[in-house]
Design a protein around this motif. Structure first.
Motif, PDB file in Angstrom:
ATOM      1  N   THR A 273      46.592  48.688  37.133  1.00  0.00           N
ATOM      2  CA  THR A 273      46.484  49.478  35.906  1.00  0.00           C
ATOM      3  C   THR A 273      45.132  49.284  35.238  1.00  0.00           C
ATOM      4  O   THR A 273      44.318  48.469  35.667  1.00  0.00           O
ATOM      5  CB  THR A 273      47.589  49.086  34.910  1.00  0.00           C
ATOM      6  N   TRP A 274      44.909  50.043  34.167  1.00  0.00           N
ATOM      7  CA  TRP A 274      43.663  49.942  33.421  1.00  0.00           C
ATOM      8  C   TRP A 274      43.438  48.530  32.880  1.00  0.00           C
ATOM      9  O   TRP A 274      42.316  48.041  32.887  1.00  0.00           O
ATOM     10  CB  TRP A 274      43.697  50.870  32.198  1.00  0.00           C
ATOM     11  N   GLY A 275      44.525  47.906  32.395  1.00  0.00           N
ATOM     12  CA  GLY A 275      44.281  46.711  31.590  1.00  0.00           C
ATOM     13  C   GLY A 275      45.284  45.603  31.732  1.00  0.00           C
ATOM     14  O   GLY A 275      45.630  44.960  30.748  1.00  0.00           O
TER      15      GLY A 275
ATOM     16  N   GLY B  16      44.443  36.984  26.429  1.00  0.00           N
ATOM     17  CA  GLY B  16      44.222  36.315  25.160  1.00  0.00           C
ATOM     18  C   GLY B  16      42.811  35.786  24.989  1.00  0.00           C
ATOM     19  O   GLY B  16      42.518  35.128  23.991  1.00  0.00           O
ATOM     20  N   ARG B  17      41.912  36.071  25.940  1.00  0.00           N
ATOM     21  CA  ARG B  17      40.543  35.563  25.841  1.00  0.00           C
ATOM     22  C   ARG B  17      39.671  36.566  25.079  1.00  0.00           C
ATOM     23  O   ARG B  17      39.590  37.732  25.471  1.00  0.00           O
ATOM     24  CB  ARG B  17      39.939  35.351  27.233  1.00  0.00           C
ATOM     25  N   PRO B  18      38.999  36.120  24.033  1.00  0.00           N
ATOM     26  CA  PRO B  18      38.158  37.043  23.261  1.00  0.00           C
ATOM     27  C   PRO B  18      37.100  37.743  24.124  1.00  0.00           C
ATOM     28  O   PRO B  18      36.758  38.893  23.875  1.00  0.00           O
ATOM     29  CB  PRO B  18      37.490  36.139  22.210  1.00  0.00           C
ATOM     30  N   THR B  19      36.607  37.047  25.179  1.00  0.00           N
ATOM     31  CA  THR B  19      35.575  37.665  26.011  1.00  0.00           C
ATOM     32  C   THR B  19      36.122  38.821  26.850  1.00  0.00           C
ATOM     33  O   THR B  19      35.355  39.573  27.438  1.00  0.00           O
ATOM     34  CB  THR B  19      34.956  36.626  26.977  1.00  0.00           C
ATOM     35  N   ASP B  20      37.449  38.950  26.911  1.00  0.00           N
ATOM     36  CA  ASP B  20      38.044  40.054  27.664  1.00  0.00           C
ATOM     37  C   ASP B  20      38.243  41.303  26.804  1.00  0.00           C
ATOM     38  O   ASP B  20      38.813  42.291  27.277  1.00  0.00           O
ATOM     39  CB  ASP B  20      39.384  39.628  28.274  1.00  0.00           C
ATOM     40  N   MET B  21      37.772  41.246  25.560  1.00  0.00           N
ATOM     41  CA  MET B  21      37.863  42.425  24.690  1.00  0.00           C
ATOM     42  C   MET B  21      37.204  43.632  25.363  1.00  0.00           C
ATOM     43  O   MET B  21      36.067  43.546  25.834  1.00  0.00           O
ATOM     44  CB  MET B  21      37.173  42.130  23.360  1.00  0.00           C
ATOM     45  N   GLY B  22      37.924  44.743  25.435  1.00  0.00           N
ATOM     46  CA  GLY B  22      37.355  45.995  25.933  1.00  0.00           C
ATOM     47  C   GLY B  22      37.149  46.060  27.429  1.00  0.00           C
ATOM     48  O   GLY B  22      36.564  47.025  27.926  1.00  0.00           O
ATOM     49  N   ARG B  23      37.620  45.064  28.171  1.00  0.00           N
ATOM     50  CA  ARG B  23      37.420  45.100  29.632  1.00  0.00           C
ATOM     51  C   ARG B  23      38.576  45.828  30.305  1.00  0.00           C
ATOM     52  O   ARG B  23      39.733  45.407  30.210  1.00  0.00           O
ATOM     53  CB  ARG B  23      37.289  43.680  30.197  1.00  0.00           C
ATOM     54  N   PHE B  24      38.243  46.915  30.990  1.00  0.00           N
ATOM     55  CA  PHE B  24      39.223  47.706  31.731  1.00  0.00           C
ATOM     56  C   PHE B  24      38.790  47.807  33.187  1.00  0.00           C
ATOM     57  O   PHE B  24      37.604  47.646  33.495  1.00  0.00           O
ATOM     58  CB  PHE B  24      39.351  49.110  31.134  1.00  0.00           C
ATOM     59  N   ARG B  25      39.739  48.150  34.065  1.00  0.00           N
ATOM     60  CA  ARG B  25      39.427  48.310  35.477  1.00  0.00           C
ATOM     61  C   ARG B  25      38.734  49.646  35.715  1.00  0.00           C
ATOM     62  O   ARG B  25      39.144  50.659  35.149  1.00  0.00           O
ATOM     63  CB  ARG B  25      40.724  48.270  36.297  1.00  0.00           C
ATOM     64  N   ALA B  26      37.697  49.645  36.542  1.00  0.00           N
ATOM     65  CA  ALA B  26      37.056  50.910  36.909  1.00  0.00           C
ATOM     66  C   ALA B  26      38.029  51.724  37.752  1.00  0.00           C
ATOM     67  O   ALA B  26      38.618  51.208  38.697  1.00  0.00           O
ATOM     68  CB  ALA B  26      35.778  50.643  37.691  1.00  0.00           C
ATOM     69  N   PRO B  27      38.214  52.997  37.406  1.00  0.00           N
ATOM     70  CA  PRO B  27      39.109  53.829  38.219  1.00  0.00           C
ATOM     71  C   PRO B  27      38.413  54.285  39.496  1.00  0.00           C
ATOM     72  O   PRO B  27      37.184  54.270  39.590  1.00  0.00           O
ATOM     73  CB  PRO B  27      39.402  55.024  37.308  1.00  0.00           C
TER      74      PRO B  27
ATOM     75  N   MET C 100      38.470  58.092  30.919  1.00  0.00           N
ATOM     76  CA  MET C 100      38.477  56.775  30.280  1.00  0.00           C
ATOM     77  C   MET C 100      39.920  56.305  30.036  1.00  0.00           C
ATOM     78  O   MET C 100      40.852  57.075  30.148  1.00  0.00           O
ATOM     79  CB  MET C 100      37.680  56.740  28.973  1.00  0.00           C
ATOM     80  N   HIS C 101      40.066  55.016  29.723  1.00  0.00           N
ATOM     81  CA  HIS C 101      41.398  54.409  29.627  1.00  0.00           C
ATOM     82  C   HIS C 101      42.285  55.086  28.593  1.00  0.00           C
ATOM     83  O   HIS C 101      43.502  55.060  28.694  1.00  0.00           O
ATOM     84  CB  HIS C 101      41.269  52.917  29.284  1.00  0.00           C
ATOM     85  N   ASP C 102      41.648  55.677  27.567  1.00  0.00           N
ATOM     86  CA  ASP C 102      42.436  56.318  26.512  1.00  0.00           C
ATOM     87  C   ASP C 102      42.295  57.832  26.536  1.00  0.00           C
ATOM     88  O   ASP C 102      42.701  58.508  25.589  1.00  0.00           O
ATOM     89  CB  ASP C 102      42.034  55.768  25.143  1.00  0.00           C
ATOM     90  N   GLY C 103      41.732  58.353  27.614  1.00  0.00           N
ATOM     91  CA  GLY C 103      41.586  59.803  27.743  1.00  0.00           C
ATOM     92  C   GLY C 103      40.693  60.415  26.683  1.00  0.00           C
ATOM     93  O   GLY C 103      40.809  61.597  26.361  1.00  0.00           O
TER      94      GLY C 103
ATOM     95  N   PHE D 187      37.024  43.835  35.938  1.00  0.00           N
ATOM     96  CA  PHE D 187      37.305  44.548  34.689  1.00  0.00           C
ATOM     97  C   PHE D 187      36.012  44.578  33.882  1.00  0.00           C
ATOM     98  O   PHE D 187      35.307  43.568  33.806  1.00  0.00           O
ATOM     99  CB  PHE D 187      38.403  43.836  33.892  1.00  0.00           C
ATOM    100  N   HIS D 188      35.694  45.733  33.287  1.00  0.00           N
ATOM    101  CA  HIS D 188      34.413  45.886  32.598  1.00  0.00           C
ATOM    102  C   HIS D 188      34.579  46.438  31.190  1.00  0.00           C
ATOM    103  O   HIS D 188      35.428  47.285  30.940  1.00  0.00           O
ATOM    104  CB  HIS D 188      33.515  46.877  33.353  1.00  0.00           C
TER     105      HIS D 188
END
Lengths: 285, 358
Positions: B127-129, B290-301, B313-316, B264-265
């Motif tokens: 999935t995206w996230g 729960g890691r702050p550094t993972d904020m906004g990181r989603f998988r490239a489709p 994009m993850h939210d269309g 994840f980017h």
């Protein structure tokens, strides 16, 4: 050869000892009740004056898992309750308490379960310790093959890969928010911030937020006492007619969900690094 | 007292024996979903393509795919009979639905854009996230019984689902063919295993680009597409860092890459607080880790069939491919609003090297 013979002897000895050990145990039933103040919390009823908005409330689901049940003996020692697996409500590690009976607007099934059943060494007990939650070792598994009580789809949490420890779903009414009030509020407790690990098996590292509160009740006599889970007390610091923006309905343990702060405090769990002032909703009656 | 406790112990031993027998019986039928092996199913792959991996506990067979195909399009798989998997995963749109985010049976909206299922067998995380979501058998439970949000709305209603499937004659044939080891049992376990097998069969290969690149057909692409390829794989545009390999995605798993790659980017789509913050509930894998550094990181489709999977994009939130390219050409549309976090560095580095972004 020598070792093998010793092994046989040991086994034989164990067999003859077993009846004596059996005589030293006694069955125990630890009864629970979900309540709204003094009233039983049940499907098909409405309750008033809940939370900071003095809102109305009715239930859609009231189920939760309890585990690590121990009794405190006369000398203050914790003694584990050995659960009796029954292929419906409990296995050897966890019990599903079920206060919904599918009447009213409730989901689920007609049957209820309001007790943990097990055995303890014979003796006198004066206190109780238990956790709400599914133990880590069995919280991450293939839920489609899990045995009872971990085969209840209403309690699985597929997105987190684990279980909801509490499945408390409510419909709300009234409050200061008036006609725009939210109509639903849930309390779904579960482990969060679980690191990567093997698929559908316990994660290698403990979840950063296991979210399994422990309750310790002094003066609990299993023959007479009932563990009261008072949902009105749990919600006393929360306006259940509003939902924190951009968050799931109610408190679903999602980090950042503003609806969780007061509820976690009253559950006895830290929230966003802030320690709880102490649990406020579990008592012995 | 002594007799009562002995009785209780004997009773509990009996119950224990019964429940263990049940557990063993179940294990004899269906295996848990765990270790992955290369599929031996004939997916009709071209010679250059690697075979996908699949769980030992759910080997792909033609009968399972056929059952899964029926289930995928069956509205019995929703609480009110109004939706199926195909409601949000339409083949004509590479198994997406053309909407920014999708509504479930109660009208509740999903937070993210329905992902393409093309070549999903080659993804080690789905999935995206969610870095924990590794198997299609597990993933299928999210729409089926998930409650936040409600999608197909079957939580607590699987016995109703089983009754509905039992009443449909075609399944009396398909379940036994697909799951002889489980006696053709109709259960949530067999339903998700069949759906997973069907999804693994949704393989999209031999595009004009594949024929040009892997099969030596020099005429398969236009001149402008060949110029586009050069830009795509250039260090000037750097698209290929996140979109490469068989799926044009840097998250990949197959028989020649059994260890798999997971990435994840944060691509700088949002920066609501000047610190790289993304609007809840779409905060990337930080939601799970729960890691702050993972904020906004989603998988490239995957970019396979990408022309028919709008919006993006993850939210269309981006309607067209042109606008997606504008987003990346700008080094992330939110990159100039305050300091971006280090996790958004791939975009920031491109912004520095790409004249178009200044």
């Amino acid at each position: 050869m020598h070792f093998a013979r010793a092994g046989v002897f040991w086994l034989a000895a164990a067999c003859t000892v077993a009846p004596a050990m059996a005589a030293a145990t006694q069955p125990v039933e630890i009864r629970f009740d979900a309540r709204i103040g003094g009233e039983p919390a049940r499907c098909g009823r409405t309750y008033a004056g809940i939370g900071t908005a003095k809102a109305g409330l009715s239930f859609q689901d009231i189920r939760l898992y309890v585990s690590a049940v121990r009794l405190i003996d006369a000398r203050g020692r914790e003694v584990a309750v050995t659960l009796i697996p029954d292929d419906q409500w409990q296995n050897d590690q966890v019990t599903l308490l079920d206060f919904e009976d599918r009447t009213g607007n409730c989901n689920g099934n007609a049957a209820m379960n309001v007790a943990v059943r097990g055995t303890v060494p014979a003796g006198q007990y004066r206190g109780l310790v238990f956790e709400i939650g599914v133990p880590r070792a069995i919280n991450h598994q293939d839920p489609t093959l899990a045995d009872a009580p971990l085969n209840v789809t209403g309690m699985t949490w597929p997105w987190r890969i684990g279980y909801k420890f509490t499945g408390i779903d409510m419909e709300t009414s009234g409050g200061a928010a008036g006609p725009t009030a939210v109509s639903g509020f849930s309390i779904h407790l579960g482990s969060t911030a679980c690191g990567d690990g093997p698929p559908m098996a316990a994660p290698k590292l403990a979840c950063a937020n296991p979210n399994r509160p422990t309750y310790r009740l002094a003066g609990f006599d299993p023959a007479k006492s009932v563990v009261v889970l008072d949902i009105a007390e749990l919600l006393a610091g929360t306006d259940i007619t509003v939902n924190a923006p951009k968050s799931a309905s109610g408190c679903m343990s999602f980090p950042g969900d503003g609806d969780c702060a007061a509820i976690f405090d009253r559950l006895g769990l830290a929230w966003e690094g802030k320690a709880s002032a102490g649990q406020r909703w579990v008592r012995a009656d | 007292m002594r007799r009562a406790s002995t009785l209780a112990l004997m009773l509990s031993a009996l119950i224990l024996a019964f429940s263990m027998a049940r557990a063993q019986q179940r294990l004899a039928g269906l295996l848990p979903i765990d270790a992955l092996v290369a599929s031996s199913h004939d997916f009709g792959l071209p010679g250059w393509a690697p075979r996908p991996l699949e769980p030992v506990g759910n080997r792909t067979t033609a009968a399972k795919i056929e059952l899964g195909r029926h289930l995928f399009y069956d509205t019995r798989l929703s609480g009110d009979g109004s939706m199926s998997c195909a409601s949000c995963h339409r083949q004509a749109r590479a198994f997406t639905d053309g909407r920014p985010t999708s509504a479930g049976v109660t009208g509740q909206m999903t937070p993210r854009n329905a992902m393409s299922l093309a070549n999903v067998a080659y993804f080690p995380v789905l999935t995206w996230g969610n870095p924990l979501m590794k198997h299609l058998e597990q993933q299928a439970l999210v729409p089926l019984i998930g409650q936040e949000p409600v999608e197909l709305g079957l939580a607590g209603r699987e016995s109703e689902l089983v009754d509905r499937l039992r009443a449909e004659p075609v399944y009396a044939r398909l379940f036994p063919q697909a799951f002889p080891e489980a006696g053709g049992e109709i259960s949530l376990a067999t339903v998700v295993r069949a759906l997973a097998a069907f999804q693994r069969s949704l393989i999209s290969l031999r595009s004009p680009y594949d024929r040009y690149r892997y099969e030596g057909d020099a005429d398969a692409l236009s001149e402008s597409a060949i110029r586009g390829e050069a830009l795509f794989f250039s260090e000037r545009l750097e698209c290929h860092h996140c979109h490469n390999g068989i799926n044009f995605a840097d998250t990949v798993l197959h028989e020649r890459n059994k260890a798999g790659e997971v990435a994840f980017h944060n691509t700088g789509l949002y920066n609501i607080d000047g610190k790289g913050g993304y609007p809840a509930p779409n905060i990337g894998i930080a939601e799970i880790t729960g890691r702050p550094t993972d904020m906004g990181r989603f998988r490239a489709p995957s970019l396979r069939n990408v022309a028919v999977t709008a919006p993006y994009m993850h939210d269309g939130s981006i309607p067209t491919l042109d606008q997606v390219i504008d987003h990346y050409a700008a080094g992330g549309v939110a990159s100039r609003r305050g300091r971006m976090p280090a996790s958004a560095a791939p975009i920031r580095s491109k912004a520095r090297s790409c004249p178009a972004s200044r």
